[in-house]
Design a protein around this motif. Structure first.
Motif, PDB file in Angstrom:
ATOM      1  N   VAL A   1       0.824  -1.210   0.000  1.00 52.60           N
ATOM      2  CA  VAL A   1       0.000   0.000   0.000  1.00 52.60           C
ATOM      3  C   VAL A   1       0.858   1.261   0.000  1.00 52.60           C
ATOM      4  CG1 VAL A   1      -1.953  -1.126   1.141  1.00 52.60           C
ATOM      5  CG2 VAL A   1      -0.210  -0.014   2.534  1.00 52.60           C
ATOM      6  N   PHE A   2       2.074   1.160   0.498  1.00 56.49           N
ATOM      7  CA  PHE A   2       2.983   2.299   0.475  1.00 56.49           C
ATOM      8  C   PHE A   2       3.172   2.815  -0.952  1.00 56.49           C
ATOM      9  CE2 PHE A   2       7.293   3.693  -0.505  1.00 56.49           C
ATOM     10  CZ  PHE A   2       7.510   4.714   0.407  1.00 56.49           C
ATOM     11  N   PHE A   3       3.322   1.902  -1.898  1.00 54.43           N
ATOM     12  CA  PHE A   3       3.682   2.289  -3.257  1.00 54.43           C
ATOM     13  C   PHE A   3       2.513   2.906  -4.013  1.00 54.43           C
ATOM     14  CE2 PHE A   3       6.682  -0.998  -2.007  1.00 54.43           C
ATOM     15  CZ  PHE A   3       7.875  -0.351  -2.259  1.00 54.43           C
ATOM     16  N   PHE A   4       1.282   2.522  -3.682  1.00 60.86           N
ATOM     17  CA  PHE A   4       0.134   3.119  -4.359  1.00 60.86           C
ATOM     18  C   PHE A   4       0.024   4.608  -4.033  1.00 60.86           C
ATOM     19  CE2 PHE A   4      -1.533  -1.365  -4.306  1.00 60.86           C
ATOM     20  CZ  PHE A   4      -1.458  -1.537  -5.674  1.00 60.86           C
ATOM     21  N   SER A   5       0.096   4.957  -2.767  1.00 61.23           N
ATOM     22  CA  SER A   5       0.012   6.372  -2.399  1.00 61.23           C
ATOM     23  C   SER A   5       1.263   7.128  -2.830  1.00 61.23           C
ATOM     24  CB  SER A   5      -0.198   6.516  -0.888  1.00 61.23           C
ATOM     25  OG  SER A   5       0.815   5.854  -0.152  1.00 61.23           O
ATOM     26  N   TYR A   6       2.414   6.470  -2.788  1.00 59.88           N
ATOM     27  CA  TYR A   6       3.685   7.077  -3.189  1.00 59.88           C
ATOM     28  C   TYR A   6       3.645   7.479  -4.657  1.00 59.88           C
ATOM     29  CZ  TYR A   6       8.816   7.629  -3.275  1.00 59.88           C
ATOM     30  OH  TYR A   6      10.092   8.116  -3.385  1.00 59.88           O
ATOM     31  N   ALA A   7       3.192   6.543  -5.510  1.00 61.17           N
ATOM     32  CA  ALA A   7       3.136   6.812  -6.948  1.00 61.17           C
ATOM     33  C   ALA A   7       2.028   7.791  -7.296  1.00 61.17           C
ATOM     34  CB  ALA A   7       2.937   5.504  -7.712  1.00 61.17           C
ATOM     35  N   LEU A   8       0.945   7.785  -6.527  1.00 58.59           N
ATOM     36  CA  LEU A   8      -0.192   8.656  -6.799  1.00 58.59           C
ATOM     37  C   LEU A   8       0.170  10.126  -6.656  1.00 58.59           C
ATOM     38  CD1 LEU A   8      -3.308   8.998  -7.234  1.00 58.59           C
ATOM     39  CD2 LEU A   8      -3.523   8.885  -4.745  1.00 58.59           C
ATOM     40  N   ILE A   9       0.962  10.452  -5.662  1.00 59.56           N
ATOM     41  CA  ILE A   9       1.239  11.853  -5.346  1.00 59.56           C
ATOM     42  C   ILE A   9       2.345  12.448  -6.214  1.00 59.56           C
ATOM     43  CG2 ILE A   9       2.992  11.484  -3.565  1.00 59.56           C
ATOM     44  CD1 ILE A   9       0.028  13.946  -3.372  1.00 59.56           C
ATOM     45  N   GLU A  10       3.219  11.618  -6.798  1.00 59.99           N
ATOM     46  CA  GLU A  10       4.401  12.146  -7.488  1.00 59.99           C
ATOM     47  C   GLU A  10       4.109  13.023  -8.701  1.00 59.99           C
ATOM     48  OE1 GLU A  10       8.449   9.761  -6.729  1.00 59.99           O
ATOM     49  OE2 GLU A  10       6.954   8.629  -7.826  1.00 59.99           O
ATOM     50  N   PRO A  11       3.214  12.627  -9.638  1.00 62.75           N
ATOM     51  CA  PRO A  11       3.018  13.464 -10.829  1.00 62.75           C
ATOM     52  C   PRO A  11       2.560  14.885 -10.526  1.00 62.75           C
ATOM     53  CG  PRO A  11       2.128  11.272 -11.185  1.00 62.75           C
ATOM     54  CD  PRO A  11       2.478  11.361  -9.726  1.00 62.75           C
ATOM     55  N   ILE A  12       1.735  15.078  -9.491  1.00 61.34           N
ATOM     56  CA  ILE A  12       1.265  16.428  -9.182  1.00 61.34           C
ATOM     57  C   ILE A  12       2.183  17.146  -8.204  1.00 61.34           C
ATOM     58  CG2 ILE A  12      -1.144  15.840  -9.642  1.00 61.34           C
ATOM     59  CD1 ILE A  12      -1.587  15.635  -6.641  1.00 61.34           C
ATOM     60  N   SER A  13       3.000  16.390  -7.491  1.00 66.06           N
ATOM     61  CA  SER A  13       3.860  16.981  -6.477  1.00 66.06           C
ATOM     62  C   SER A  13       4.856  17.959  -7.071  1.00 66.06           C
ATOM     63  CB  SER A  13       4.592  15.882  -5.702  1.00 66.06           C
ATOM     64  OG  SER A  13       5.438  16.436  -4.724  1.00 66.06           O
ATOM     65  N   ASN A  14       5.450  17.611  -8.217  1.00 65.80           N
ATOM     66  CA  ASN A  14       6.466  18.475  -8.809  1.00 65.80           C
ATOM     67  C   ASN A  14       5.899  19.793  -9.311  1.00 65.80           C
ATOM     68  OD1 ASN A  14       8.763  17.096  -8.287  1.00 65.80           O
ATOM     69  ND2 ASN A  14       9.272  16.611 -10.394  1.00 65.80           N
ATOM     70  N   VAL A  15       4.612  19.797  -9.686  1.00 64.22           N
ATOM     71  CA  VAL A  15       3.986  21.060 -10.086  1.00 64.22           C
ATOM     72  C   VAL A  15       3.907  21.991  -8.881  1.00 64.22           C
ATOM     73  CG1 VAL A  15       1.891  22.134 -10.991  1.00 64.22           C
ATOM     74  CG2 VAL A  15       2.685  19.952 -11.937  1.00 64.22           C
ATOM     75  N   PHE A  16       3.546  21.437  -7.722  1.00 60.78           N
ATOM     76  CA  PHE A  16       3.502  22.239  -6.496  1.00 60.78           C
ATOM     77  C   PHE A  16       4.901  22.735  -6.120  1.00 60.78           C
ATOM     78  CE2 PHE A  16      -0.396  19.627  -5.539  1.00 60.78           C
ATOM     79  CZ  PHE A  16      -1.294  20.677  -5.703  1.00 60.78           C
ATOM     80  N   LEU A  17       5.894  21.858  -6.287  1.00 62.88           N
ATOM     81  CA  LEU A  17       7.269  22.248  -5.966  1.00 62.88           C
ATOM     82  C   LEU A  17       7.710  23.418  -6.834  1.00 62.88           C
ATOM     83  CD1 LEU A  17      10.017  21.770  -4.558  1.00 62.88           C
ATOM     84  CD2 LEU A  17      10.553  20.171  -6.405  1.00 62.88           C
ATOM     85  N   ARG A  18       7.357  23.377  -8.116  1.00 66.65           N
ATOM     86  CA  ARG A  18       7.762  24.441  -9.035  1.00 66.65           C
ATOM     87  C   ARG A  18       7.066  25.760  -8.705  1.00 66.65           C
ATOM     88  NH1 ARG A  18       9.797  27.809 -10.839  1.00 66.65           N
ATOM     89  NH2 ARG A  18      10.627  28.271 -12.893  1.00 66.65           N
ATOM     90  N   ARG A  19       5.824  25.664  -8.256  1.00 61.93           N
ATOM     91  CA  ARG A  19       5.066  26.876  -7.993  1.00 61.93           C
ATOM     92  C   ARG A  19       5.278  27.404  -6.573  1.00 61.93           C
ATOM     93  NH1 ARG A  19      -0.768  27.018 -10.784  1.00 61.93           N
ATOM     94  NH2 ARG A  19      -0.160  29.193 -10.799  1.00 61.93           N
TER      95      ARG A  19
END
Length: 507
Positions: free
Chosen positions: A92-110
């Motif tokens: 279950v760790f990997f499902f939430s881990y992979a779910l958040i990554e694609p949108i996380s970098n947009v937040f990091l950039r902004r």
């Protein structure tokens, strides 16, 4: 200051163009009264950027993988869970881990990296500490899901963050040093777990509970410090002078990173990432090492345990990770000096194939232990090399951020598979697990070879002028409207990013 692009693509035209570009680069490094020593500035970046990022990843990888060490100290028995339930907890760790990554970098950039990265670290430190107070299977599922959700933005975020500071020819070494945090975590977690296990019974808590509690508290302390230590992007970093900021931005732009001075968010950059063939080849490459990476980090103590007792198995994992750290850093330097990242991937994945073939057929603990070194020699250097390879070949800060997040997120999702392939009933030789990991590495090997071939073919097409855009006022017999029509070269570079005809891919 301007560039006079030649209409012809003969050798003399190319020579004149290269000469003019080099003159402009030399001028840009010293213009506006800027007097910056480049070597000293790079050392300044290395001191302020890389070590702390490596520390964050060390703690991240140690926190997520310490459950493998804790398992050896009766975690399953105390929680009254079966081996199948334990594996589901890892999954279950990997499902939430992979779910958040694609949108996380947009937040990091902004947002500011100092705020975003520090905040998610504080969150996972709290979750990690909570691992030490769970009582049952439901508690295990909850904390593992939350750990993945809070850790998910770090790895892809830091890869993008580092790529925003360094030239493409400098990324391999820095990302290798950063990624070596994972290898140090593997070594340190074994030593730490062996030491902390001696606290068994103190405060009425088991040794495995103290492993989680103490590691989580350590992460919280570093997270709080990170709010002040982590620097933001070059345009606003406080440790740089104004001249140094200008110098860094210019050198990045001269390295085909036109977005270094900043880029306004647009949905088209995200769409470009999802429609780029680089992204989909990258899925195969990252699948090829990320699946094995998590199996290795979670089950190395168990694999070594086939011939040794628990504490000895944890301690024997230390030199394996020390070796992985050394070879990862060495390969990073080699990749930067040779710019042959595709060949490096294929060679070391070949080493990994040999290692897992040996693990499949071995019935000797000593031989299997040797094969673990071969596996480490493939997984960790390829992981670092592939991350820098991807970052080198994607231009446009938002596009690069999203692409990195997608390939890393998909790669990490494969951890949901490989966290289930080393079943207790297959001990001590784990033939099923080794066979599946062998298949993963084969996918990575062939994806790397294909990517290298396609990059070389595309570079050749650009050399022949097949991708030349129509630039108003420039007479170019190779230019074609299908490649775009632009008022200037700068407009073409800004709009097309790595698809610009002058961009050359790192192969």
């Amino acid at each position: 200051m301007s560039i006079n692009f030649k209409a012809s693509h003969d050798d003399s035209g190319k020579h004149e163009l290269v000469t003019e570009i080099e003159d402009i680069r030399s001028e840009s490094a010293t213009s506006d009264g800027c007097d910056v020593n480049e070597k000293k500035l790079i050392r300044k970046l290395d001191i302020n950027i890389v070590p702390w990022m490596s520390l964050l990843y060390l703690l991240s990888f140690m926190d997520r993988g310490s459950i493998g060490n804790a398992k050896l100290y009766n975690l399953e028995g105390d929680l009254h869970i079966t081996d199948k339930q334990y594996l589901i907890g890892l999954t279950v760790f990997f499902f939430s881990y992979a779910l958040i990554e694609p949108i996380s970098n947009v937040f990091l950039r902004r947002l500011r990296p100092s705020i975003y990265l520090s905040s998610i670290m504080l969150a996972w430190g709290i979750v990690m500490t909570c691992h030490g107070v769970i009582k049952n299977y439901g508690g295990l599922i909850t904390v593992r899901f939350l750990l993945g959700l809070t850790e998910g933005g770090l790895y892809a975020g830091v890869i993008f963050y580092i790529s925003s500071w360094y030239k493409r020819s400098e990324l391999g070494t820095r990302i290798a040093i950063f990624f070596s945090g994972a290898t140090v975590a593997g070594a340190f977690s074994g030593l730490l777990a062996a030491a902390i296990s001696n606290m068994d019974g103190i405060g009425g808590k088991a040794g495995w509970q103290w492993i989680f509690i103490l590691e989580g508290l350590g992460t919280i302390v570093i997270a709080i410090a990170s709010f002040w230590v982590i620097q933001d992007f070059p345009t606003t970093a406080k440790f740089l002078s104004e001249d140094e900021r200008k110098f860094i931005i210019r050198r990045l732009q001269n390295d085909s990173k036109q977005s270094a001075a900043g880029e306004k968010f647009s949905k088209k950059y995200i769409w470009q990432s999802f429609t780029d063939w680089h992204t989909y080849i990258g899925l195969g490459i990252f699948m090829g090492f990320d699946g094995p990476l998590y199996a290795f980090s979670l089950f190395t103590p168990s694999i070594i345990h086939q011939g040794f007792e628990a504490t000895v198995a944890n301690l024997l994992s230390v030199p394996v990770y020390a070796w992985a750290c050394l070879i990862t850093c060495a390969v990073g330097v080699l990749a930067d000096r040779t710019n042959s990242r595709g060949y490096i991937n294929c060679f070391f994945m070949g080493v990994g194939l040999v290692g897992y073939i040996i693990l499949l057929i071995s019935r000797s603990p000593a031989l299997s232990y040797f094969a673990v070194y071969l596996a480490a020699s493939a997984i960790y250097p390829v992981a670092a090399n592939s991350a820098s390879w991807t970052a080198c070949n994607i231009e446009g800060s938002y596009k690069r951020a999203v692409t990195i997040a997608i390939v890393i997120g998909f790669g990490n999702l494969n951890g949901a598979v490989t966290s289930n392939v080393y079943r207790a009933k297959d001990a001590p030789w784990y033939r099923l697990g080794h066979g599946i990991i062998l298949g993963y590495i084969a996918i990575g090997f062939f994806s790397s070879a294909l990517y290298s071939f396609l990059l070389r073919r595309e570079n050749a097409r650009r050399e022949r002028g097949e991708r030349d855009e129509v630039i108003e006022g420039v007479d170019n017999k190779n230019a074609h409207e299908r490649n775009g029509v632009y008022a200037s070269v700068e407009e073409a570079k800004k709009d097309k990013g790595d698809r610009w005809s002058g961009f050359r891919y790192t192969v």
